[in-house]
Design an enzyme around this catalytic site. Sequence first.
Site, mmCIF file in Angstrom:
data_model
loop_
_atom_site.group_PDB
_atom_site.id
_atom_site.type_symbol
_atom_site.label_atom_id
_atom_site.label_comp_id
_atom_site.label_asym_id
_atom_site.label_seq_id
_atom_site.Cartn_x
_atom_site.Cartn_y
_atom_site.Cartn_z
ATOM 1 N N LYS A 17 27.528 3.967 55.795
ATOM 2 C CA LYS A 17 26.648 4.853 56.567
ATOM 3 C C LYS A 17 25.220 4.314 56.659
ATOM 4 O O LYS A 17 24.476 4.694 57.551
ATOM 5 C CB LYS A 17 26.695 6.256 55.997
HETATM 6 C C1 LIG Z 1 31.874 8.667 55.815
HETATM 7 C C2 LIG Z 1 32.847 7.833 55.123
HETATM 8 C C3 LIG Z 1 34.116 7.609 55.667
HETATM 9 C C4 LIG Z 1 34.573 8.265 56.951
HETATM 10 O O1 LIG Z 1 33.850 7.828 58.077
HETATM 11 P P1 LIG Z 1 33.925 8.654 59.440
HETATM 12 O O2 LIG Z 1 32.964 8.004 60.359
HETATM 13 O O3 LIG Z 1 33.516 10.060 59.088
HETATM 14 O O4 LIG Z 1 35.325 8.605 59.906
HETATM 15 C C5 LIG Z 1 34.953 6.756 54.989
HETATM 16 N N1 LIG Z 1 34.606 6.174 53.826
HETATM 17 C C6 LIG Z 1 33.397 6.375 53.277
HETATM 18 C C7 LIG Z 1 33.077 5.710 51.986
HETATM 19 C C8 LIG Z 1 32.465 7.196 53.910
HETATM 20 O O5 LIG Z 1 31.273 7.382 53.353
#
Ligand SMILES: *Cc1c(COP(=O)(O)O)cnc(C)c1O
Length: 471
Positions: free
Chosen positions: A112
């Site tokens: 993220k």
């Molecule tokens: C947010 C997240 C996901 C999922 O991502 P999306 O964009 O919501 O599908 C998967 N793995 C981790 C470690 C995350 O932080």
Amino acid sequence: MKFISTRGDAPALSFEEVVLAGLASDGGLYVPERLPSFSKEQIASWAGLSYQELAFNIIQPFIDGEIEDQDLREIISKAYCSFRHDAIAPLIQTGHNEWVLELFQGPTLAFKDFALQFLGHLLDFILAKRNQKVVVMGATSGDTGSAAIEGCRRCENIDIFILHPNNRVSEVQRRQMTTVIADNVFNIALEGNFDDCQNMVKASFRDQSFLPDGRQLVAVNSINWARIMAQIVYYFYSSLALGGPHRSVSYSVPTGNFGDIFAGYLAKQMGLPIEQLIIATNSNDILHRCISENDHSKQSLHQSLSPSMDIMVSSNFERLLFDLYGRDGSEIQRLMSEFESGEMSLSESALHDARETFSSFRLDDDDTIELISSVYSNTEYLLDPHTAIGVAAARAKCRNPHVPMICLATAHPAKFPDAIELAAKRSPNSKLSEPKLPSHMSDLFEREERFTVIKDDIHAVQSFIAEQLGT
Ligand SMILES: *Cc1c(COP(=O)(O)O)cnc(C)c1O
């Protein structure tokens, strides 16, 4: 470039407006009216560019002159200078034709950061230009919150309120959020689950009258278009590293809200040759059920060892549906109101088109542990539980073993020590042990925490926010 709502009944917005907008006024999500697209020759000519140079080439057409090139280059360069690895998104080989794309080299150790470091600097730039102050409000099942807080903590024109489900995020995740002590950072531990947090945020966006005059909310969860856009870049980057665009590659993506994998879908629409996109879910499997048996129904939430994927509903799926239904906003309105009763099913043609591009797979906690342990014993490479689900999905659903398979590694294993400990117990003879946090975080467990526990009640949450802003 103009951005339009998936429900067809909200004003079209410019790029800067869409970054500030969040949900559209008709309840839909914003998407570009038309996608930029790149020829094979053009993509091939980008081989060897740095991550930042490539990001500029991919993002610039969406901005279409609203931000000067020089300013955009600077925003991108600031966003990725906080990453600890020179490649920004390094590839590690874990099998004969299988790679892991490490997207956890940013400040909070999850993918993220790619979007939120960029969004923080982008917002800062836009707000300074407009001489405006905003309130960022977001819900997190773990990783979004800390990445958003890291992205916004130094922004002068932003106060940020992040809601997380009390006692339902890992201790590392909680501390990454609550140990950021800054005047503009507020952590709310809601007595509910992630979807309760998300509903609270959605309701606040619909009616913002609780805010002081002149303030507006900005969304930093994955409904924000700029986040999706920033994530398109690493699909191009990793493909180019493995011989794209002259050959196709496939991706397996641990999926919760469908933001990350939707960026992969966009990369494909923009001209990147992608063979397969695999949706990997834990036992919160609404997307897997939808693709495999056309069952898109809400079921109760399970707490899993991969908490960042613990969701009942994937909000960004609506963006894909919009395309699957010929970009007909009234169809999406009809579908979404059907879904409000708890379930919906896709038309034959929508389902058929979805299956052309996407495969899906679900893995429960026990098999996740097993996979972490077996990959470690074969390669001495340690996967976090989210990434492990993606690797298992890649192995189960791969259609063509000659096509390189890239598994997106969405988090560093040190963020999820409980799962790693279970994997270590599973293979007592291996050297698998708890991974260390990188040095910039080694004192995380000694730092002071600051957060407020609030009951699952909209008025309680909104009056807390108003109070903090009122002074
Ligand atoms: C947010 C997240 C996901 C999922 O991502 P999306 O964009 O919501 O599908 C998967 N793995 C981790 C470690 C995350 O932080």
